[in-house]
Enzyme design. Structure first.
Site, PDB file in Angstrom:
ATOM      1  CE  LYS A   1      28.946  83.548 100.903  1.00 16.17           C
ATOM      2  NZ  LYS A   1      27.645  82.876 100.939  1.00 16.17           N
TER       3      LYS A   1
ATOM      4  CB  ALA B   1      22.354  83.998 104.375  1.00 14.92           C
TER       5      ALA B   1
ATOM      6  NE  ARG C   1      18.047  89.645 116.122  1.00 12.29           N
ATOM      7  CZ  ARG C   1      19.199  89.053 116.434  1.00 12.29           C
ATOM      8  NH1 ARG C   1      19.232  88.114 117.366  1.00 12.29           N
ATOM      9  NH2 ARG C   1      20.314  89.384 115.819  1.00 12.29           N
ATOM     10  CB  THR C   2      16.622  94.375 112.697  1.00 12.08           C
ATOM     11  OG1 THR C   2      17.482  93.798 113.689  1.00 12.08           O
ATOM     12  CG2 THR C   2      16.738  95.882 112.723  1.00 12.08           C
TER      13      THR C   2
ATOM     14  N   GLY D   1      19.799  89.267 106.300  1.00 13.56           N
ATOM     15  CA  GLY D   1      21.240  89.494 106.209  1.00 13.56           C
ATOM     16  C   GLY D   1      21.769  89.087 104.845  1.00 13.56           C
TER      17      GLY D   1
HETATM   18  P1  ATR Z   1      24.441  86.258 107.065  1.00 14.46           P
HETATM   19  O1  ATR Z   1      25.434  86.767 106.064  1.00 14.46           O
HETATM   20  O2  ATR Z   1      24.706  84.853 107.531  1.00 14.46           O
HETATM   21  O3  ATR Z   1      23.036  86.449 106.632  1.00 14.46           O
HETATM   22  P2  ATR Z   1      24.174  88.543 108.779  1.00 14.46           P
HETATM   23  O4  ATR Z   1      24.218  89.448 107.608  1.00 14.46           O
HETATM   24  O5  ATR Z   1      24.895  88.892 110.031  1.00 14.46           O
HETATM   25  O6  ATR Z   1      24.718  87.110 108.389  1.00 14.46           O
HETATM   26  O7  ATR Z   1      22.638  88.248 109.111  1.00 14.46           O
HETATM   27  C1  ATR Z   1      22.247  87.373 110.115  1.00 14.46           C
HETATM   28  C2  ATR Z   1      20.715  87.252 110.086  1.00 14.46           C
HETATM   29  O8  ATR Z   1      20.294  86.343 111.119  1.00 14.46           O
HETATM   30  C3  ATR Z   1      20.007  88.557 110.353  1.00 14.46           C
HETATM   31  O9  ATR Z   1      18.782  88.531 109.652  1.00 14.46           O
HETATM   32  C4  ATR Z   1      19.785  88.496 111.863  1.00 14.46           C
HETATM   33  O10 ATR Z   1      18.751  89.315 112.331  1.00 14.46           O
HETATM   34  P3  ATR Z   1      19.019  90.901 112.620  1.00 14.46           P
HETATM   35  O11 ATR Z   1      19.069  91.571 111.282  1.00 14.46           O
HETATM   36  O12 ATR Z   1      17.885  91.332 113.443  1.00 14.46           O
HETATM   37  O13 ATR Z   1      20.345  90.955 113.338  1.00 14.46           O
HETATM   38  C5  ATR Z   1      19.432  87.049 112.019  1.00 14.46           C
HETATM   39  N1  ATR Z   1      19.640  86.483 113.368  1.00 14.46           N
HETATM   40  C6  ATR Z   1      20.827  86.216 113.966  1.00 14.46           C
HETATM   41  N2  ATR Z   1      20.617  85.646 115.176  1.00 14.46           N
HETATM   42  C7  ATR Z   1      19.282  85.535 115.324  1.00 14.46           C
HETATM   43  C8  ATR Z   1      18.426  85.031 116.368  1.00 14.46           C
HETATM   44  N3  ATR Z   1      18.935  84.492 117.488  1.00 14.46           N
HETATM   45  N4  ATR Z   1      17.080  85.083 116.173  1.00 14.46           N
HETATM   46  C9  ATR Z   1      16.564  85.619 115.055  1.00 14.46           C
HETATM   47  N5  ATR Z   1      17.319  86.124 114.045  1.00 14.46           N
HETATM   48  C10 ATR Z   1      18.644  86.084 114.180  1.00 14.46           C
END
Ligand code: ATR
Length: 274
Positions: A66, A132, A153-154, A130
């Site tokens: 994207k 999405a 999480r972050t 992230g």
């Molecule tokens: P997307 O485009 O699907 O949003 P991404 O940009 O990689 O993918 O973002 C993934 C999101 O899911 C992030 O907010 C991530 O948290 P971090 O920013 O801390 O990495 C979150 N995420 C992924 N796995 C997770 C988990 N097991 N528990 C909580 N948050 C999670």
């Protein structure tokens, strides 16, 4: 003459977009053929150009391309510009490539029109920071919630994202441990439920009569849908409706015709089983 469209992603084999768009075409009588195309990393831009040069009229773009699609577009919709992500590309007659992001419109329509969940005046908790979440933020904020808290999480990623959107409404960001008070709507935009995981949410954070929405979907209720049910949510929804609504908006951009999404969503749900 049939006009060709496609969705690019990696992986792409299980994409429901071809099914949805081919149902739209059948319903509206538009002469459209839509397929799923796998792109390798590094080859996305080239693949899109090849598709367009060989007669393709437009395409959808999904994970992980994207942002590359956003870079590729000559002109962007306001939502796509802000999201720094494009899920819909349209090849215009003058040869330019128009990029839009219909994900936010998709979730807002699904919530408000399909499920009767008003966003105006509501306290919203949005989980994840992230791509999405960035993709849906502006349309959600334009629906005038009372407040919106982005928890991730972050924590720093949520804080930064919130700072980018402060002109729209009361918006703030932080870590999961900074979630406090109650919310009328909790939306999961993390990838956690793909792994069957649940973001750590404090007990009692869903207000009486509140609803939950998982941007993901699966044949079986996702971990987050199950959590919503266990909290007594008025509605514990998944993202299948968002998928159909974002597709309908893309179809409208390409064809100028708006499909009737309700029967198609019902059919997809039945096909998904569960
Ligand atoms: P997307 O485009 O699907 O949003 P991404 O940009 O990689 O993918 O973002 C993934 C999101 O899911 C992030 O907010 C991530 O948290 P971090 O920013 O801390 O990495 C979150 N995420 C992924 N796995 C997770 C988990 N097991 N528990 C909580 N948050 C999670």
């Amino acid at each position: 003459m049939v006009d060709r469209y496609a969705v690019f992603g990696n992986p792409i084999a299980h994409s429901k977009s071809p099914r949805i768009h081919n149902l739209f075409a059948q319903q509206t009588g538009e002469s459209v053929e839509y397929s799923a195309l796998l792109s390798e990393p590094e080859e996305f831009a080239q693949d899109v150009m090849m598709f367009l040069v060989t007669g393709g009229k437009g395409c959808n773009v999904t994970v992980p391309f994207k942002q590359e699609a956003w870079e590729l577009a000559d002109e962007l919709s306001a939502y796509a510009a802000r999201a720094k992500a494009v899920n819909t590309l349209a090849f215009r007659d003058d040869g330019t490539l128009y990029g839009a992001n219909t994900d936010g419109i998709g979730i807002v329509r699904d919530l408000q029109q399909n499920h009767g969940i008003a966003l105006q005046g509501q306290r919203i908790l949005l989980l994840g920071a992230g791509g999405a979440v960035r993709g849906v933020l502006q349309p959600l904020l334009e629906a005038h919630p009372f407040s919106l808290f982005i928890a991730n999480r972050t924590a720093a990623k949520a804080t930064e994202l919130a700072q980018d959107f402060t002109e729209f409404a009361r918006v703030a960001g932080g870590g999961f441990d900074e979630i406090s008070g109650q919310f009328d709507l909790i939306i999961n935009g993390t990838a956690a439920s793909l792994q069957g995981d649940l973001p750590p949410l404090p007990a009692g954070c869903l207000a009486e009569g509140g609803s939950t929405y998982d941007m993901m979907y699966a044949a079986k209720p996702t971990a987050f849908v199950q959590w919503g049910r266990a909290q007594g949510a008025a509605k514990a929804l998944d993202g299948l409706g968002m998928l159909v609504e974002q597709a309908a908006e893309a179809f409208f951009i390409w064809r100028g015709v708006r499909p009737d999404t309700a029967p198609i969503l019902a059919q997809l749900r039945a096909e998904l089983g569960g």
